[in-house]
Motif scaffolding. Structure first.
Motif, PDB file in Angstrom:
ATOM      1  N   VAL A  14       0.901  -1.424  -0.169  1.00 36.45           N
ATOM      2  CA  VAL A  14      -0.129  -0.026   0.274  1.00 36.45           C
ATOM      3  C   VAL A  14       1.061   1.311   0.369  1.00 36.45           C
ATOM      4  O   VAL A  14       1.850   1.278   0.906  1.00 36.45           O
ATOM      5  N   LEU A  15       0.655   1.504  -0.913  1.00 37.86           N
ATOM      6  CA  LEU A  15       1.586   3.027  -0.578  1.00 37.86           C
ATOM      7  C   LEU A  15       0.616   4.224  -0.728  1.00 37.86           C
ATOM      8  O   LEU A  15      -0.165   4.247  -1.217  1.00 37.86           O
ATOM      9  N   VAL A  16       1.459   6.272  -1.266  1.00 37.70           N
ATOM     10  CA  VAL A  16       0.574   7.334  -0.882  1.00 37.70           C
ATOM     11  C   VAL A  16       1.311   7.729  -2.049  1.00 37.70           C
ATOM     12  O   VAL A  16       2.297   7.664  -2.244  1.00 37.70           O
ATOM     13  N   LEU A  17       0.261   7.893  -3.338  1.00 43.99           N
ATOM     14  CA  LEU A  17       0.726   8.442  -4.283  1.00 43.99           C
ATOM     15  C   LEU A  17      -0.392   9.211  -4.856  1.00 43.99           C
ATOM     16  O   LEU A  17      -1.485   9.407  -4.377  1.00 43.99           O
ATOM     17  N   GLY A  18       0.257  11.005  -4.631  1.00 49.96           N
ATOM     18  CA  GLY A  18      -0.922  12.229  -5.040  1.00 49.96           C
ATOM     19  C   GLY A  18      -1.879  12.575  -3.761  1.00 49.96           C
ATOM     20  O   GLY A  18      -2.993  12.661  -4.089  1.00 49.96           O
ATOM     21  N   GLY A  19      -1.772  11.809  -2.748  1.00 48.44           N
ATOM     22  CA  GLY A  19      -2.132  12.080  -1.663  1.00 48.44           C
ATOM     23  C   GLY A  19      -3.234  11.267  -1.736  1.00 48.44           C
ATOM     24  O   GLY A  19      -4.125  10.801  -0.421  1.00 48.44           O
ATOM     25  N   GLU A  20      -3.616   9.910  -1.992  1.00 50.39           N
ATOM     26  CA  GLU A  20      -4.004   9.158  -2.100  1.00 50.39           C
ATOM     27  C   GLU A  20      -3.319   7.767  -1.610  1.00 50.39           C
ATOM     28  O   GLU A  20      -2.713   7.273  -2.299  1.00 50.39           O
ATOM     29  N   GLN A  21      -4.303   6.810  -0.920  1.00 47.58           N
ATOM     30  CA  GLN A  21      -4.309   5.323  -0.858  1.00 47.58           C
ATOM     31  C   GLN A  21      -4.283   4.142  -2.110  1.00 47.58           C
ATOM     32  O   GLN A  21      -5.433   4.421  -2.045  1.00 47.58           O
ATOM     33  N   VAL A  22      -3.223   4.106  -2.102  1.00 47.01           N
ATOM     34  CA  VAL A  22      -3.238   2.911  -3.775  1.00 47.01           C
ATOM     35  C   VAL A  22      -2.408   1.461  -2.882  1.00 47.01           C
ATOM     36  O   VAL A  22      -1.817   1.190  -2.253  1.00 47.01           O
ATOM     37  N   THR A  23      -3.486   0.128  -3.983  1.00 46.89           N
ATOM     38  CA  THR A  23      -2.687  -1.283  -3.240  1.00 46.89           C
ATOM     39  C   THR A  23      -2.145  -1.719  -5.204  1.00 46.89           C
ATOM     40  O   THR A  23      -2.501  -1.024  -5.855  1.00 46.89           O
ATOM     41  N   VAL A  24      -0.635  -1.843  -5.009  1.00 40.36           N
ATOM     42  CA  VAL A  24       0.101  -1.898  -5.878  1.00 40.36           C
ATOM     43  C   VAL A  24      -0.894  -3.612  -6.646  1.00 40.36           C
ATOM     44  O   VAL A  24      -0.420  -4.645  -5.685  1.00 40.36           O
ATOM     45  N   GLN A  25      -1.319  -3.637  -7.771  1.00 38.72           N
ATOM     46  CA  GLN A  25      -1.788  -4.284  -7.795  1.00 38.72           C
ATOM     47  C   GLN A  25      -1.120  -6.144  -8.604  1.00 38.72           C
ATOM     48  O   GLN A  25      -0.367  -6.908  -8.865  1.00 38.72           O
ATOM     49  N   GLU A  26       0.789  -4.498 -10.336  1.00 38.97           N
ATOM     50  CA  GLU A  26       1.506  -5.385 -10.815  1.00 38.97           C
ATOM     51  C   GLU A  26       2.506  -4.264 -10.738  1.00 38.97           C
ATOM     52  O   GLU A  26       3.149  -2.704 -10.211  1.00 38.97           O
ATOM     53  N   VAL A  27       4.433  -5.088 -10.663  1.00 37.25           N
ATOM     54  CA  VAL A  27       5.638  -4.532 -10.597  1.00 37.25           C
ATOM     55  C   VAL A  27       6.006  -5.386 -11.253  1.00 37.25           C
ATOM     56  O   VAL A  27       6.248  -6.588 -11.762  1.00 37.25           O
ATOM     57  N   GLU A  28       6.889  -4.557 -12.603  1.00 41.89           N
ATOM     58  CA  GLU A  28       7.389  -4.561 -13.612  1.00 41.89           C
ATOM     59  C   GLU A  28       8.526  -4.032 -13.683  1.00 41.89           C
ATOM     60  O   GLU A  28       9.018  -2.858 -13.458  1.00 41.89           O
ATOM     61  N   HIS A  29       9.618  -4.693 -13.760  1.00 41.55           N
ATOM     62  CA  HIS A  29      11.473  -4.138 -13.845  1.00 41.55           C
ATOM     63  C   HIS A  29      12.230  -4.287 -15.772  1.00 41.55           C
ATOM     64  O   HIS A  29      11.853  -5.260 -15.689  1.00 41.55           O
ATOM     65  N   ARG A  41       8.347  -0.006 -12.972  1.00 43.04           N
ATOM     66  CA  ARG A  41       6.837   0.494 -13.984  1.00 43.04           C
ATOM     67  C   ARG A  41       5.876  -0.358 -12.760  1.00 43.04           C
ATOM     68  O   ARG A  41       5.313  -2.020 -12.267  1.00 43.04           O
ATOM     69  N   LEU A  42       4.648  -0.110 -11.980  1.00 46.36           N
ATOM     70  CA  LEU A  42       3.577   0.059 -11.251  1.00 46.36           C
ATOM     71  C   LEU A  42       2.635   0.414 -11.540  1.00 46.36           C
ATOM     72  O   LEU A  42       2.505   1.433 -12.663  1.00 46.36           O
ATOM     73  N   VAL A  43       0.840  -0.688 -11.351  1.00 44.82           N
ATOM     74  CA  VAL A  43       0.048  -0.828 -12.196  1.00 44.82           C
ATOM     75  C   VAL A  43      -0.667  -0.936 -10.277  1.00 44.82           C
ATOM     76  O   VAL A  43      -0.312  -1.850  -9.950  1.00 44.82           O
ATOM     77  N   ALA A  44      -1.821   0.313 -10.364  1.00 42.93           N
ATOM     78  CA  ALA A  44      -2.270   0.181  -8.015  1.00 42.93           C
ATOM     79  C   ALA A  44      -3.404   0.151  -8.484  1.00 42.93           C
ATOM     80  O   ALA A  44      -3.797   1.110  -9.279  1.00 42.93           O
ATOM     81  N   LYS A  45      -4.003   0.690  -8.052  1.00 42.50           N
ATOM     82  CA  LYS A  45      -5.421   0.282  -7.961  1.00 42.50           C
ATOM     83  C   LYS A  45      -5.685   1.287  -6.564  1.00 42.50           C
ATOM     84  O   LYS A  45      -5.888   1.428  -5.327  1.00 42.50           O
ATOM     85  N   LYS A  46      -6.395   2.544  -6.751  1.00 42.64           N
ATOM     86  CA  LYS A  46      -7.116   3.313  -5.743  1.00 42.64           C
ATOM     87  C   LYS A  46      -8.454   2.704  -5.184  1.00 42.64           C
ATOM     88  O   LYS A  46      -8.984   1.875  -5.427  1.00 42.64           O
ATOM     89  N   ALA A  47      -8.918   3.124  -3.732  1.00 42.08           N
ATOM     90  CA  ALA A  47     -10.147   2.967  -3.175  1.00 42.08           C
ATOM     91  C   ALA A  47     -11.193   2.971  -3.714  1.00 42.08           C
ATOM     92  O   ALA A  47     -12.366   1.893  -3.604  1.00 42.08           O
ATOM     93  N   ASN A  48     -10.962   4.175  -5.048  1.00 43.86           N
ATOM     94  CA  ASN A  48     -12.884   3.680  -6.170  1.00 43.86           C
ATOM     95  C   ASN A  48     -12.277   2.561  -7.225  1.00 43.86           C
ATOM     96  O   ASN A  48     -13.669   2.959  -7.776  1.00 43.86           O
ATOM     97  N   GLY A  49     -11.461   1.961  -7.118  1.00 46.55           N
ATOM     98  CA  GLY A  49     -11.588   1.138  -8.395  1.00 46.55           C
ATOM     99  C   GLY A  49     -10.700   1.774  -9.226  1.00 46.55           C
ATOM    100  O   GLY A  49     -10.346   0.533 -10.339  1.00 46.55           O
TER     101      GLY A  49
END
Length: 65
Positions: A14-29, A41-49
């Motif tokens: 769980v990270l804070v991006l732009g003041g919002e909490q997001v959950t990381v779904q995918e990580v690619e190096h 490259r991070l793909v993350a999902k916000k609380a609103n989906g």
């Protein structure tokens, strides 16, 4: 909050991006690019989906909850 490097982020973090909490779904190096740095490259999902994709240098500091 704790600072971690983009290269150390794992799926489910769980990270804070732009003041919002997001959950990381995918990580690619990626390999070293023209600019001489590895990218993450991070793909993350916000609380609103909403899905967010960000690309940062591997040494970029991010805030972890």
């Amino acid at each position: 909050m704790v600072k971690i490097l983009a290269k150390d982020v794992k799926q489910g973090t769980v990270l804070v991006l732009g003041g919002e909490q997001v959950t990381v779904q995918e990580v690619e190096h990626s390999d070293i690019a023209k600019q001489g740095t590895k990218k993450t490259r991070l793909v993350a999902k916000k609380a609103n989906g909403e899905t967010v994709t960000i690309i940062r240098p591997a040494e970029y500091p991010l805030e972890k909850v």
